[in-house]
Scaffold this motif. Structure first.
Motif, PDB file in Angstrom:
ATOM      1  N   ASP A  48       0.835  -1.208   0.000  1.00 16.78           N
ATOM      2  CA  ASP A  48       0.000   0.000   0.000  1.00 16.78           C
ATOM      3  C   ASP A  48       0.868   1.256   0.000  1.00 16.78           C
ATOM      4  N   GLY A  49       2.099   1.109   0.459  1.00 13.79           N
ATOM      5  CA  GLY A  49       2.980   2.274   0.499  1.00 13.79           C
ATOM      6  C   GLY A  49       4.434   1.858   0.631  1.00 13.79           C
ATOM      7  N   VAL A  50       5.327   2.779   0.262  1.00 15.02           N
ATOM      8  CA  VAL A  50       6.772   2.539   0.333  1.00 15.02           C
ATOM      9  C   VAL A  50       7.423   3.707   1.079  1.00 15.02           C
ATOM     10  N   MET A  51       8.339   3.357   1.978  1.00 16.09           N
ATOM     11  CA  MET A  51       9.161   4.378   2.653  1.00 16.09           C
ATOM     12  C   MET A  51      10.611   4.102   2.309  1.00 16.09           C
ATOM     13  N   HIS A  52      11.348   5.154   2.007  1.00 18.37           N
ATOM     14  CA  HIS A  52      12.711   4.973   1.500  1.00 18.37           C
ATOM     15  C   HIS A  52      13.737   5.696   2.378  1.00 18.37           C
TER      16      HIS A  52
END
Ligand code: UFG
Length: 325
Positions: A67-71
């Motif tokens: 649902d989401g990506v954090m980098h």
């Protein structure tokens, strides 16, 4: 919610993984362990791999349905970026683009990006709000700004929504004492001051006492790592609720000088901290303080650990765990 955390074995990423786990998320960590630690990943699925490996990235996205990506996976040393720009542009820019392309290919639309105060360069006004001119003065800041610009274009063309979070000085450690900062080599002020307090370093060097500040040393805005992570959580909620792409400056809005940090560390630890007064470190602006009111107003973000002594106390507990005896 299913979240991919790239760089989840590093300092800020590992705190984020813990928070996401506590909030009931299904977390996948992708990390090449070049600067992170496997044992810092306290929940979720761990994948050892690099953003430059297409097969790994493709497999992670095919199986993850995120649902989401954090980098969080980037090199972070300003001085090194000046000496080795290729390393910084390759990792922090080009490999980030591979990640964005994988998101587009797999129709993942929500991206939280770890940006930095270094995109502003030498400040023309302080505190620094989001509209402050972006004039980075080193490859580290340039690369982060390039990604921010890329994200604007990826939104227009591909509908990829992002929030860029521009950290000021990330500091402190997990209030539970489970996680903390483990950079090798360490270059940041607070962990070095605490190593000197613990006797792991003979002294701490103050880089310059002739700045145009009340006590002559540089002023920075120290923000607790857990408060940073809370802002990531709120930013992801905002995107998931249909929010537009944007960027926020994250700090406490309060500046402390290097001398004030050392004095506070002496009070918190009750230890002597030997100091050597040295020359300026190239590229250090005199004063960096965030105007974070927009993050507070739009995300409802309220830093909980905004007291410097608390930030240092949490970092000190972590440092002591690492220093037997
Ligand atoms: N400092 C010392 N002695 C040390 C280490 C640092 O006096 O041994 C001083 C620095 O000169 C600076 C302050 O302490 O004035 C804070 O330095 P840090 O290295 O801890 O942090 P920076 O402000 O240089 O860097 C932070 C982030 C970077 C980011 C930068 C934005 O860590 O990732 O802000 O300019 F790029």
């Amino acid at each position: 919610m299913r979240v991919l955390v790239v760089g989840g074995a590093g300092y800020i990423g590992s705190h984020m993984v813990k928070l996401l786990g506590q909030r009931g998320c299904e977390v996948t960590v992708l990390d090449n362990l070049s600067a992170g630690y496997r044992d810092a990943v306290t929940s979720g699925r761990f994948v050892l791999g690099d953003l430059g490996e297409f097969e790994v990235l493709d497999e992670v996205f095919r199986t993850g349905r995120f649902d989401g990506v954090m980098h969080f996976a980037s090199h972070i040393q300003v001085g090194e970026s000046v000496r080795e720009p290729a390393k910084y542009y390759r990792n922090n820019v080009f490999k980030t683009q591979y990640l964005l392309d994988a998101m587009v290919a797999h129709r993942v639309k929500s991206f939280i990006f770890s940006s930095t105060a270094a995109i502003f360069g030498e400040p023309v006004r302080v505190p620094i709000d989001e509209a402050h001119p972006r004039e980075p003065i080193n490859p580290y800041g340039c690369g982060k700004w390039m990604v921010e610009r890329m994200l604007q274009d990826y939104d227009v063309a591909y509908g990829l929504k992002s929030v860029c979070l521009r950290y000021f000085n990330a500091a402190g450690a997990d209030p539970d004492g489970e996680l903390g900062e483990r950079h090798e080599p360490e270059t940041h002020l607070i962990p070095l001051v605490l190593r000197a307090a613990a006797g792991r370093l003979p002294e701490v060097t103050v880089f310059g006492t002739d700045y145009d500040t009340p006590d002559g040393t540089c002023i920075r805005d120290y923000i607790h790592v857990t408060d940073l992570c809370e802002a990531h959580w709120l930013a992801l909620q905002r995107l998931r609720a249909g929010g537009e792409s944007t960027a926020y400056n994250l700090g406490n809005g309060q500046g402390f000088s290097v001398r004030e940090v050392i004095d506070t560390a002496r009070a918190v630890t009750g230890r002597e901290i030997p100091v050597h007064y040295g020359v300026r470190r190239p590229g250090d602006p005199a004063r960096l303080v965030a105007d974070a009111r927009r993050a507070q107003a739009e995300l409802g973000w309220e830093p909980r650990y905004n007291d410097l002594a608390t930030i240092i106390a949490h970092a000190w507990r972590w440092e002591q765990r690492r220093t037997p005896g």
